[in-house]
Design a protein around this motif. Structure first.
Motif, short mmCIF file in Angstrom:
data_model
loop_
_atom_site.label_atom_id
_atom_site.label_comp_id
_atom_site.label_asym_id
_atom_site.label_seq_id
_atom_site.Cartn_x
_atom_site.Cartn_y
_atom_site.Cartn_z
N PHE A 215 0.80 -1.21 0.00
CA PHE A 215 0.00 0.00 0.00
C PHE A 215 0.84 1.27 0.00
N ASP A 216 0.22 2.36 -0.44
CA ASP A 216 0.88 3.66 -0.36
C ASP A 216 0.51 4.35 0.95
N GLY A 217 1.07 5.55 1.17
CA GLY A 217 0.89 6.25 2.43
C GLY A 217 -0.55 6.49 2.84
N PRO A 218 -1.41 7.03 1.96
CA PRO A 218 -2.79 7.30 2.36
C PRO A 218 -3.56 6.03 2.76
N ILE A 220 -2.18 3.20 3.94
CA ILE A 220 -1.63 2.76 5.23
C ILE A 220 -2.25 3.55 6.37
N GLN A 221 -2.35 4.87 6.19
CA GLN A 221 -2.95 5.73 7.20
C GLN A 221 -4.38 5.29 7.52
N ARG A 226 -8.14 2.34 11.24
CA ARG A 226 -9.14 1.30 11.46
C ARG A 226 -8.68 0.32 12.53
N PHE A 227 -7.41 -0.04 12.48
CA PHE A 227 -6.88 -0.91 13.52
C PHE A 227 -7.02 -0.24 14.90
N ALA A 228 -6.74 1.05 14.95
CA ALA A 228 -6.83 1.77 16.22
C ALA A 228 -8.25 1.75 16.77
N THR A 248 3.27 8.11 10.80
CA THR A 248 1.82 8.02 10.62
C THR A 248 1.13 8.49 11.89
N LYS A 249 0.15 9.35 11.75
CA LYS A 249 -0.58 9.82 12.92
C LYS A 249 -1.45 8.69 13.45
N SER A 250 -1.20 8.28 14.68
CA SER A 250 -1.96 7.19 15.27
C SER A 250 -1.79 7.21 16.78
N PRO A 251 -2.63 6.48 17.51
CA PRO A 251 -2.51 6.42 18.97
C PRO A 251 -1.55 5.33 19.44
N PHE A 252 -0.71 4.82 18.53
CA PHE A 252 0.20 3.73 18.89
C PHE A 252 1.58 4.26 19.26
#
Length: 270
Positions: A215-218, A220-221, A226-228, A248-252
Motif C-alpha cells: 500500500f501507499d501512504g494514504p 496505510i494511514q 481502522r486498527f486503532a 503516521t498519525k496514530s494512537p500507537f
C-alpha cells in the motif's frame, strides 16, 4: 489505448483493496495476462467483465497477491507475543482474549499463534478466540482445511516437537489437530471495505505482517486508523519486520524489545 485500459484497471484495484499498481502497469500485466488468456478476453473486455461478474474479483486477487508464508515466521516477534500473553492471564473467566490475524493467507500465522497460546499454559480452553481473515477466498479455504504438504516450505521453521504435538500425518500431508482449529474463526475481509470496523469485534492484539508493503501512504494511514478503532486500549499491533508506521498519525507507541519492535495503543487494558 491498451496502456490506458491497464491504467484504468490499476486504479480500480487501488479503489477496491488499496493494492497499488498505478505506475506499475507492466507488473500488473505480467500477473494477469494468464487470466485474460484463460477467459479469452482483451483488457478492455475484462474491465467490462468485472462489472458484470463481481465474483471475478476473487480470481483477480489470487493472481496479484503473494501468499508465501510459513509457520513460526519472524521468531523474535513471536517471542514478544508470548511475553505479552502474560499480561492477559488474570482476566475474568468470562472475558475472552481476542486476537486478529489480518491477511492470514494460508493459515500458518493464526495456527502458529494458537500453538504458542497452548504452549503458554495460561488460558483455559475456550478463553481465547483468534479471528483469521484474508481477502482471497481460495487461500482462506486452504487455511480452513489446515492441511499442508509434508515437503511444503511451510514447515521450514517448524520445531519438531510442535509438529509431533499439533499435527498428524495423513498421506502426503500433515493435518492440524482439532484442538487448534477450534480456536480460530476464518472470515473473508477486505481491509478497505467501508464497514470493516462494524464487522469486527474489539480485539486485544492484531497481527498484520507483510501486508502494508502493498500500500501507499494514504491507504496505510486509513488501515492504521481502522486498527486503532478495533484494538482495545492497551492492546498491541504487530507488523512485519520491514514495515513501520513511523510518521503516521496514530494512537500507537512503538515498543522495542526482544530484537523486535511492535506497537501498543494508549490506555489501560480492560
Amino acid at each position: 489505448m491498451v496502456q490506458e485500459e491497464w491504467t484504468k484497471l490499476a486504479k480500480r484495484i487501488y479503489q477496491y483493496c488499496g493494492i497499488d499498481f498505478i505506475n506499475q502497469e507492466a507488473t500488473l500485466t505480467a500477473k494477469l495476462t494468464s487470466r485474460l488468456q484463460e477467459l479469452g478476453l482483451t483488457i478492455h473486455e475484462y474491465l467490462l467483465y468485472l462489472n458484470s461478474n463481481p465474483a471475478e474479483w476473487d480470481k483477480l486477487i489470487e493472481h496479484i497477491t503473494i501468499n508465501e508464508t510459513y509457520f513460526f515466521r519472524e521468531e523474535k516477534a513471536l517471542e514478544a507475543f508470548s511475553a505479552i500473553l502474560q499480561e492477559y492471564q488474570y482476566r475474568k473467566d468470562t472475558e475472552v482474549l481476542r486476537i486478529w490475524s489480518a491477511a492470514c493467507s494460508s493459515g500458518e500465522e493464526p495456527y502458529t499463534l494458537a500453538m504458542l497460546i497452548k504452549e503458554s499454559g495460561l488460558f483455559p480452553r475456550g478463553s481465547v478466540q483468534i479471528v483469521a481473515s484474508d481477502i482471497d477466498s481460495k487461500i482462506l479455504e486452504k487455511a480452513q482445511r489446515g492441511r499442508y504438504g509434508k515437503k511444503s516450505l511451510s514447515f521450514r521453521k517448524m520445531p519438531e516437537v510442535m509438529l509431533r504435538k499439533y499435527f498428524f500425518a495423513t498421506g502426503e500431508d500433515y493435518q492440524i489437530n482439532d484442538e487448534l482449529k477450534e480456536m480460530i474463526t476464518f472470515r473473508k475481509l477486505n481491509l478497505l471495505e467501508p464497514y470493516l470496523v462494524g464487522k469486527m469485534e474489539k480485539v486485544d492484539i492484531i497481527f498484520c505482517r507483510n501486508v502494508l508493503i502493498y500500500f501507499d501512504g494514504p491507504v496505510i494511514q486509513k488501515i492504521i486508523h481502522r486498527f486503532a478503532d478495533i484494538i482495545k486500549p492497551g492492546g498491541y499491533l504487530f507488523l512485519g519486520h520491514a514495515e513501520t508506521i513511523h510518521g503516521t498519525k496514530s494512537p500507537f507507541e512503538t515498543i522495542y524489545q526482544y530484537s523486535a519492535f511492535y506497537y501498543r495503543k494508549g490506555g489501560t487494558p480492560s
